[in-house]
Design a protein around this motif. Structure first.
Motif, PDB file in Angstrom:
ATOM      1  N   HIS A  21      52.557 -77.563 -17.875  1.00  9.38           N
ATOM      2  CA  HIS A  21      51.408 -77.922 -17.045  1.00  9.38           C
ATOM      3  C   HIS A  21      50.091 -77.588 -17.745  1.00  9.38           C
ATOM      4  CE1 HIS A  21      53.589 -79.356 -13.575  1.00  9.38           C
ATOM      5  NE2 HIS A  21      54.433 -78.351 -13.762  1.00  9.38           N
ATOM      6  N   LEU A  22      50.039 -76.481 -18.463  1.00  9.61           N
ATOM      7  CA  LEU A  22      48.842 -76.166 -19.247  1.00  9.61           C
ATOM      8  C   LEU A  22      48.607 -77.210 -20.328  1.00  9.61           C
ATOM      9  CD1 LEU A  22      49.127 -72.292 -19.650  1.00  9.61           C
ATOM     10  CD2 LEU A  22      47.574 -73.570 -18.175  1.00  9.61           C
ATOM     11  N   PHE A  23      49.682 -77.638 -20.979  1.00 10.76           N
ATOM     12  CA  PHE A  23      49.598 -78.677 -22.006  1.00 10.76           C
ATOM     13  C   PHE A  23      49.101 -79.983 -21.400  1.00 10.76           C
ATOM     14  CE2 PHE A  23      51.384 -82.010 -24.708  1.00 10.76           C
ATOM     15  CZ  PHE A  23      50.968 -81.584 -25.961  1.00 10.76           C
ATOM     16  N   ALA A  24      49.599 -80.327 -20.206  1.00 11.92           N
ATOM     17  CA  ALA A  24      49.200 -81.573 -19.550  1.00 11.92           C
ATOM     18  C   ALA A  24      47.739 -81.517 -19.123  1.00 11.92           C
ATOM     19  CB  ALA A  24      50.088 -81.843 -18.349  1.00 11.92           C
ATOM     20  N   GLU A  25      47.237 -80.339 -18.744  1.00  8.88           N
ATOM     21  CA  GLU A  25      45.833 -80.219 -18.369  1.00  8.88           C
ATOM     22  C   GLU A  25      44.915 -80.309 -19.580  1.00  8.88           C
ATOM     23  OE1 GLU A  25      45.257 -76.664 -16.164  1.00  8.88           O
ATOM     24  OE2 GLU A  25      46.297 -77.417 -14.393  1.00  8.88           O
ATOM     25  N   LYS A  26      45.328 -79.700 -20.675  1.00  5.17           N
ATOM     26  CA  LYS A  26      44.489 -79.697 -21.878  1.00  5.17           C
ATOM     27  C   LYS A  26      44.493 -81.053 -22.566  1.00  5.17           C
ATOM     28  CE  LYS A  26      43.421 -77.168 -26.008  1.00  5.17           C
ATOM     29  NZ  LYS A  26      43.407 -75.882 -26.629  1.00  5.17           N
ATOM     30  N   PHE A  27      45.653 -81.660 -22.636  1.00 11.69           N
ATOM     31  CA  PHE A  27      45.778 -82.976 -23.254  1.00 11.69           C
ATOM     32  C   PHE A  27      46.038 -83.980 -22.138  1.00 11.69           C
ATOM     33  CE2 PHE A  27      47.129 -79.774 -26.332  1.00 11.69           C
ATOM     34  CZ  PHE A  27      46.225 -80.024 -27.340  1.00 11.69           C
ATOM     35  N   LYS A  28      46.626 -85.083 -22.430  1.00 14.18           N
ATOM     36  CA  LYS A  28      46.895 -86.087 -21.409  1.00 14.18           C
ATOM     37  C   LYS A  28      48.313 -85.939 -20.882  1.00 14.18           C
ATOM     38  CE  LYS A  28      43.738 -89.428 -23.403  1.00 14.18           C
ATOM     39  NZ  LYS A  28      43.590 -90.725 -24.017  1.00 14.18           N
ATOM     40  N   TYR A  29      48.543 -86.535 -19.715  1.00 11.64           N
ATOM     41  CA  TYR A  29      49.886 -86.514 -19.147  1.00 11.64           C
ATOM     42  C   TYR A  29      50.894 -87.179 -20.077  1.00 11.64           C
ATOM     43  CZ  TYR A  29      48.074 -85.105 -14.601  1.00 11.64           C
ATOM     44  OH  TYR A  29      47.492 -84.415 -13.586  1.00 11.64           O
ATOM     45  N   GLY A  30      50.479 -88.263 -20.692  1.00 10.57           N
ATOM     46  CA  GLY A  30      51.384 -89.004 -21.568  1.00 10.57           C
ATOM     47  C   GLY A  30      51.908 -88.162 -22.713  1.00 10.57           C
ATOM     48  N   HIS A  31      51.045 -87.335 -23.289  1.00 16.08           N
ATOM     49  CA  HIS A  31      51.486 -86.479 -24.392  1.00 16.08           C
ATOM     50  C   HIS A  31      52.499 -85.444 -23.921  1.00 16.08           C
ATOM     51  CE1 HIS A  31      48.678 -88.346 -27.063  1.00 16.08           C
ATOM     52  NE2 HIS A  31      47.620 -87.932 -26.388  1.00 16.08           N
ATOM     53  N   ALA A  32      52.260 -84.881 -22.760  1.00 16.07           N
ATOM     54  CA  ALA A  32      53.202 -83.896 -22.216  1.00 16.07           C
ATOM     55  C   ALA A  32      54.543 -84.546 -21.904  1.00 16.07           C
ATOM     56  CB  ALA A  32      52.622 -83.245 -20.965  1.00 16.07           C
ATOM     57  N   LEU A  33      54.511 -85.768 -21.402  1.00 20.84           N
ATOM     58  CA  LEU A  33      55.765 -86.466 -21.112  1.00 20.84           C
ATOM     59  C   LEU A  33      56.495 -86.856 -22.393  1.00 20.84           C
ATOM     60  CD1 LEU A  33      54.634 -88.659 -18.111  1.00 20.84           C
ATOM     61  CD2 LEU A  33      56.048 -86.606 -18.064  1.00 20.84           C
ATOM     62  N   GLN A  34      55.756 -87.149 -23.457  1.00 24.31           N
ATOM     63  CA  GLN A  34      56.398 -87.440 -24.736  1.00 24.31           C
ATOM     64  C   GLN A  34      57.086 -86.204 -25.297  1.00 24.31           C
ATOM     65  OE1 GLN A  34      53.215 -89.016 -27.081  1.00 24.31           O
ATOM     66  NE2 GLN A  34      53.483 -91.100 -26.327  1.00 24.31           N
ATOM     67  N   VAL A  35      56.443 -85.053 -25.163  1.00 23.20           N
ATOM     68  CA  VAL A  35      57.066 -83.807 -25.620  1.00 23.20           C
ATOM     69  C   VAL A  35      58.331 -83.530 -24.806  1.00 23.20           C
ATOM     70  CG1 VAL A  35      56.772 -81.301 -25.750  1.00 23.20           C
ATOM     71  CG2 VAL A  35      54.947 -82.803 -26.525  1.00 23.20           C
ATOM     72  N   GLY A  36      58.252 -83.714 -23.485  1.00 23.67           N
ATOM     73  CA  GLY A  36      59.421 -83.514 -22.638  1.00 23.67           C
ATOM     74  C   GLY A  36      60.553 -84.463 -22.978  1.00 23.67           C
ATOM     75  N   SER A  37      60.223 -85.719 -23.249  1.00 22.13           N
ATOM     76  CA  SER A  37      61.247 -86.694 -23.630  1.00 22.13           C
ATOM     77  C   SER A  37      61.859 -86.350 -24.979  1.00 22.13           C
ATOM     78  CB  SER A  37      60.653 -88.096 -23.679  1.00 22.13           C
ATOM     79  OG  SER A  37      60.200 -88.471 -22.405  1.00 22.13           O
ATOM     80  N   GLY A  38      61.037 -85.874 -25.897  1.00 26.18           N
ATOM     81  CA  GLY A  38      61.556 -85.463 -27.200  1.00 26.18           C
ATOM     82  C   GLY A  38      62.509 -84.291 -27.091  1.00 26.18           C
ATOM     83  N   LEU A  39      62.150 -83.312 -26.253  1.00 24.12           N
ATOM     84  CA  LEU A  39      63.048 -82.182 -26.028  1.00 24.12           C
ATOM     85  C   LEU A  39      64.361 -82.637 -25.408  1.00 24.12           C
ATOM     86  CD1 LEU A  39      60.642 -79.415 -24.690  1.00 24.12           C
ATOM     87  CD2 LEU A  39      61.861 -79.421 -26.853  1.00 24.12           C
ATOM     88  N   LEU A  40      64.285 -83.602 -24.497  1.00 23.87           N
ATOM     89  CA  LEU A  40      65.494 -84.120 -23.864  1.00 23.87           C
ATOM     90  C   LEU A  40      66.399 -84.805 -24.877  1.00 23.87           C
ATOM     91  CD1 LEU A  40      67.109 -84.643 -21.276  1.00 23.87           C
ATOM     92  CD2 LEU A  40      65.813 -86.758 -21.024  1.00 23.87           C
ATOM     93  N   VAL A  41      65.829 -85.613 -25.754  1.00 27.12           N
ATOM     94  CA  VAL A  41      66.628 -86.312 -26.759  1.00 27.12           C
ATOM     95  C   VAL A  41      67.281 -85.311 -27.718  1.00 27.12           C
ATOM     96  CG1 VAL A  41      66.461 -87.853 -28.761  1.00 27.12           C
ATOM     97  CG2 VAL A  41      65.368 -88.475 -26.615  1.00 27.12           C
ATOM     98  N   ILE A  42      66.506 -84.338 -28.188  1.00 27.79           N
ATOM     99  CA  ILE A  42      67.056 -83.338 -29.114  1.00 27.79           C
ATOM    100  C   ILE A  42      68.131 -82.504 -28.428  1.00 27.79           C
ATOM    101  CG2 ILE A  42      66.496 -81.261 -30.438  1.00 27.79           C
ATOM    102  CD1 ILE A  42      63.714 -82.563 -30.919  1.00 27.79           C
ATOM    103  N   GLY A  43      67.849 -82.051 -27.198  1.00 25.24           N
ATOM    104  CA  GLY A  43      68.828 -81.244 -26.470  1.00 25.24           C
ATOM    105  C   GLY A  43      70.107 -82.001 -26.172  1.00 25.24           C
ATOM    106  N   THR A  44      69.979 -83.270 -25.802  1.00 18.92           N
ATOM    107  CA  THR A  44      71.163 -84.077 -25.504  1.00 18.92           C
ATOM    108  C   THR A  44      71.984 -84.334 -26.763  1.00 18.92           C
ATOM    109  OG1 THR A  44      69.959 -85.108 -23.688  1.00 18.92           O
ATOM    110  CG2 THR A  44      71.941 -86.220 -24.443  1.00 18.92           C
ATOM    111  N   ALA A  45      71.307 -84.581 -27.874  1.00 29.49           N
ATOM    112  CA  ALA A  45      72.029 -84.793 -29.138  1.00 29.49           C
ATOM    113  C   ALA A  45      72.760 -83.512 -29.556  1.00 29.49           C
ATOM    114  CB  ALA A  45      71.066 -85.238 -30.233  1.00 29.49           C
ATOM    115  N   LEU A  46      72.096 -82.373 -29.429  1.00 27.51           N
ATOM    116  CA  LEU A  46      72.763 -81.109 -29.750  1.00 27.51           C
ATOM    117  C   LEU A  46      73.940 -80.865 -28.811  1.00 27.51           C
ATOM    118  CD1 LEU A  46      69.793 -78.678 -30.471  1.00 27.51           C
ATOM    119  CD2 LEU A  46      71.399 -79.645 -32.101  1.00 27.51           C
ATOM    120  N   TRP A  47      73.759 -81.191 -27.536  1.00 30.89           N
ATOM    121  CA  TRP A  47      74.810 -80.997 -26.543  1.00 30.89           C
ATOM    122  C   TRP A  47      76.023 -81.860 -26.876  1.00 30.89           C
ATOM    123  CZ3 TRP A  47      77.684 -82.843 -22.395  1.00 30.89           C
ATOM    124  CH2 TRP A  47      78.026 -81.900 -21.434  1.00 30.89           C
ATOM    125  N   ALA A  48      75.757 -83.101 -27.308  1.00 34.18           N
ATOM    126  CA  ALA A  48      76.858 -84.020 -27.609  1.00 34.18           C
ATOM    127  C   ALA A  48      77.631 -83.600 -28.859  1.00 34.18           C
ATOM    128  CB  ALA A  48      76.316 -85.436 -27.799  1.00 34.18           C
TER     129      ALA A  48
END
Length: 135
Positions: free
Chosen positions: A35-62
């Motif tokens: 939320h601090l990241f989303a306030e300082k930057f844009k929502y889109g950037h925070a969602l891109q970071v979240g999506s990137g973490l999801l892709v990396i975490g899912t690949a590691l999980w698989a």
């Protein structure tokens, strides 16, 4: 995947409970920084970071059986949990972009879609496993 590790590492039953809780730990620890990241930057950037973490975490999980086993599964669960903290950012973005008289309706639909995914995706995954066993 959880049952694979529970059967293989029966002497580490306590680890399974900790493994399951890693998702909640990741979400709790990363919600405020997101939320601090989303306030300082844009929502889109925070969602891109979240999506990137999801892709990396899912690949590691698989691929965790090939990348280090149980310790890698802990890291993967932590990353996937961290990425789910971005759901609060989605709600904040939607509430800022909608008119006040439509906000309850739109957030209700967003929550319905989120929970439908929580229920539908495990069923979809089970069907894929069943199809894989047939092939």
């Amino acid at each position: 995947m959880h049952s694979f590790f529970a059967n293989r590492y029966t002497h580490l039953r306590i680890s399974l409970g900790f493994l399951v809780s890693m998702h909640a730990i990741g979400k709790t620890c990363s919600a405020h920084p997101f939320h601090l990241f989303a306030e300082k930057f844009k929502y889109g950037h925070a969602l891109q970071v979240g999506s990137g973490l999801l892709v990396i975490g899912t690949a590691l999980w698989a691929f965790c059986p090939y990348l280090g086993g149980l310790p890698m599964l802990f890291i993967a669960q932590l990353l996937v949990g961290s990425s789910s903290a971005s759901l609060g950012i989605v709600r904040a973005y939607v509430s800022e972009q909608t008119w006040p008289h439509r906000r309850t309706y739109v957030l209700g639909r967003l929550s319905a879609l989120e929970y439908a995914g929580h229920y539908a995706m495990p069923i979809f995954g089970a069907l894929l496993v069943t199809l894989g066993a047939v092939m």
